[in-house]
Design an enzyme around this catalytic site. Structure first.
Site, PDB file in Angstrom:
ATOM      1  N   HIS A 337      -4.529   3.376  -1.623  1.00 26.40           N
ATOM      2  CA  HIS A 337      -3.160   2.953  -1.896  1.00 26.40           C
ATOM      3  C   HIS A 337      -3.016   1.918  -3.007  1.00 26.40           C
ATOM      4  CE1 HIS A 337      -2.522  -0.949   0.593  1.00 26.40           C
ATOM      5  NE2 HIS A 337      -3.792  -0.818   0.344  1.00 26.40           N
ATOM      6  N   SER A 456       8.153  -5.554   0.967  1.00 24.60           N
ATOM      7  CA  SER A 456       8.345  -4.823  -0.275  1.00 24.60           C
ATOM      8  C   SER A 456       9.183  -5.630  -1.254  1.00 24.60           C
ATOM      9  CB  SER A 456       9.039  -3.484   0.005  1.00 24.60           C
ATOM     10  OG  SER A 456       9.389  -2.844  -1.214  1.00 24.60           O
ATOM     11  N   GLN A 553       4.987  -3.124   9.411  1.00 23.41           N
ATOM     12  CA  GLN A 553       5.903  -2.160  10.027  1.00 23.41           C
ATOM     13  C   GLN A 553       5.943  -0.918   9.151  1.00 23.41           C
ATOM     14  OE1 GLN A 553      10.404  -2.070  11.779  1.00 23.41           O
ATOM     15  NE2 GLN A 553      10.209  -2.820   9.700  1.00 23.41           N
TER      16      GLN A 553
END
Length: 641
Positions: A337, A456, A553
């Site tokens: 990632h 984010s 999350q």
């Protein structure tokens, strides 16, 4: 997500492997350039918040020393102001100033997260191959490569803000190239390149090229199924079977870089590597593992494939997207990632996952005319010296049974309530769960530790993540109060903890958290050869960046879940997926640590979540009773969705 928490394009050296053949329409660029750059917070604000984040987590004598160091760093015309000025200059000159630490650990478990799909039931191998076709990839891949995906908008806190889409465009065009000191993220930039017309299929530790375009025409589903069947048959030929070269990508990055340098001395190996590095994605056809397909076992098999003895070598970990289809129904995605974050992986999987395999496949008259899939060839015999070295590297690769046996995973579904109950309390589900995680850790260890929660920052140009430090002073006050204080005091402290968590979340997603900023200041000092400022060698700073509790999350609308390994030897990885009436947790730790146990942590988490539910219900009942008596009651505070 796992590994270093500040993945950006600067984590790895980024190279563009092809030029733009023509300018893209302005409408496809407007999302990036219309967004603001990641802000640089005021220096004093960051230093004050840093002290607040660590004071309750260290001994007082350590904190007093840290406070003096921080005050000296932030003094007028001091080192901090000089570095802040240089960081602001970098922001003006670059799209994204955020820098990152480099990690040279092996990718499986240590870095690469996975998405675990629902357990499938296949009647035979052809049924499993048909499941591969259930991924609606062709349209999504072409749309992503053309940079034509619809713009995302923020959900949850500060919902509705447009988000940067750059991460999506690297899902299928990136490759992580190993380096002796620093890896390189290679990005193909010409969307229509003929290099991007094939995928790699791994089967029985062998690698095959499947061209998805033949004679300038996209293969249909029946044609792809036919090619997959040919690959399975080719892989069964033991006489042509080659050593499991894929296992090399699971080793430490320095070790893999050294092995790759040896491999490319032979043109056959060099060509095979080029084909893998330029593919769209990898499909891994796994053999049955022989394990009970529980949620926990499926999570483990996605993370490490069961080691080289099972399917751990049936991977190519440097490629960002690996779709795993096990013949025993264990399926999911393994991702490298560095090009993107977990929520991008989730959104992609939700779009491409059709819930059922295609029921009708029309036989194509062109199947007989298709060129057969190609087995990638490898040469061990380069010279006597290198032959022995390559064989030894494959045999003694660091991907050992120790890694497999060391990982302690507990995939757990909390069935007593979900986010709908939490929303009825007028609380943020994420903040609620984060405070519950703090309670669980406190119950297990009698203290709180620096905690990482990914936030984010895609509201900004090429924004990736910053850190929400969930072990707040308010969280500590709450978990302590749960021992013997009255319900009214517990509830007050719970609300305080929820608000503190929510406030820090808003700060993080708006670019005002401390971790990226401090890291940027540290890296500027390093680049200027100033030596490491005392604030960054201070014991408190070092300890504050050892995230014993690493959380994230990863919500989905489908019944799938994400997981990853701990980021420190004595830590926990805790990923969660809140659903309407339940919450899926994946808790990981290492068995070699005497300080951790995934099962013990999960038990404490369940007990804590139930206690918090009962506390909320008792408080609501008490408030209702007070209101019925005519004495009135204060309205509950709302902290977001």
């Amino acid at each position: 997500m796992p590994g270093c928490p500040y993945w950006t394009k600067r984590h790895l050296k980024v190279t563009q492997t092809a030029r733009y053949e023509k300018l893209k329409p302005f409408s496809q660029w407007i999302n990036v350039f219309a967004l603001p750059k990641v802000p640089v917070p005021p220096l004093k604000q960051t230093l004050d918040l840093y002290l607040r984040c660590v004071q309750h987590l260290v001994k007082d004598e350590h904190f007093q020393k840290t406070k003096a160091i921080v005050e000296k760093f932030g003094a007028p015309e001091g080192t901090g102001e000089f570095l802040q000025k240089k960081l602001l200059e970098r922001r003006d000159k670059t799209t994204n100033w955020v820098n990152s630490e480099k990690k040279l650990l092996a990718l499986p478990v240590n870095s690469s997260p996975v998405m675990v799909f629902p357990k499938q039931t296949f009647s035979d191998h052809k049924d499993a191959l048909r499941y591969v076709l259930s991924f609606d990839m062709d349209h999504y891949v072409s749309t992503a490569i053309r940079r034509a995906l619809p713009v995302d908008y923020a959900r949850g806190q500060l919902a509705g803000t447009p988000l940067c889409m750059e991460q999506y465009y690297r899902l299928f065009t990136s490759y992580r190239l190993p380096g002796l000191k620093r890896d390189t993220l290679k990005v193909q930039t010409n969307a229509a390149s003929s290099e991007a017309e094939h995928i790699i299929v791994a089967c029985k530790n062998q690698f095959f090229v499947l061209d998805v375009v033949a004679k300038n025409k996209q293969l249909n589903e029946m044609e792809i199924l036919s090619q997959l069947e040919k690959i399975v048959k080719m892989a069964e030929n033991a006489e042509e079977r080659l050593p499991p070269f894929g296992v090399l990508t699971s080793d430490g990055r320095t070790e893999w870089a050294q092995a790759r340098d040896v491999l490319i001395k032979d043109p056959t190996n060099r060509k095979s590597l080029e084909v893998i590095e330029s593919c769209l994605f990898v499909v891994c056809l796994d053999e049955p593992s022989g394990l009970e397909p529980s949620d926990t076992n499926r999570a483990l098999l996605m993370l490490h494939g069961g080691g080289r003895e099972k399917n751990g070598a049936n991977r190519w970990y440097d490629k960002p997207m690996q779709f795993v289809v096990g013949m025993d129904g264990v399926c999911g995605v393994v991702c490298e990632h560095s090009p993107f974050e977990g929520i991008v992986l989730v959104d992609m999987n939700v779009v491409v996952n059709r819930t059922t395999s295609p029921s009708k496949l029309t036989r194509s008259s062109s199947i007989a005319d298709l060129p057969p899939p190609r087995r990638l060839l490898w040469k061990l015999i380069i010279s006597n010296f290198y032959t022995n070295k390559i064989s030894d590297l494959i045999t003694h690769c660091g991907f050992s049974s120790r890694l497999v046996n060391n990982l302690d995973m507990d995939a757990y579904k909390f069935k007593f309530y979900g986010k709908e109950f939490i929303k009825k309390q007028k609380m943020s589900p994420d903040a609620f769960i984060q405070v519950a995680l703090q309670l669980a850790f406190y119950r297990c260890n009698g203290r709180l530790v620096s905690t990482y929660e990914s936030a984010s920052i895609r509201r900004f140009q090429e924004g990736r993540v910053d850190n929400i430090r969930s072990a707040t002073p308010e969280a500590l006050a709450f978990v302590k109060s749960m021992t013997d204080e009255k319900d009214s005091e517990k509830m007050k402290r719970f609300w305080d903890a929820i608000k503190a968590q929510t406030d820090y979340t808003v700060a993080a997603i708006t670019g005002m958290a401390i971790d990226n900023h401090l890291l940027g200041l540290r890296e500027i000092a390093k680049e200027l050869n100033m030596g490491k400022p005392e604030i960054f060698s201070d014991e408190t700073y070092v300890k504050s960046n050892q995230f014993i509790l690493s959380t994230s999350q990863v919500p989905t609308t489908l019944e799938m879940f994400c997981c990853y390994g701990p980021v420190v030897p004595n830590g926990y990885g805790a990923c969660y997926n809140p659903q309407a009436d339940h919450i899926i947790f994946c808790v990981s730790s290492f068995r070699e640590s005497t300080e951790t146990s995934s099962a013990v942590f999960v038990k404490a988490l369940e007990e804590g979540l139930l206690e918090i539910r009962d506390l909320c219900n008792r408080s609501s009942a008490a408030a209702s009773k007070l209101a019925d008596s005519g004495q009135g009651a204060s309205q509950p505070r709302k902290t977001g969705k």
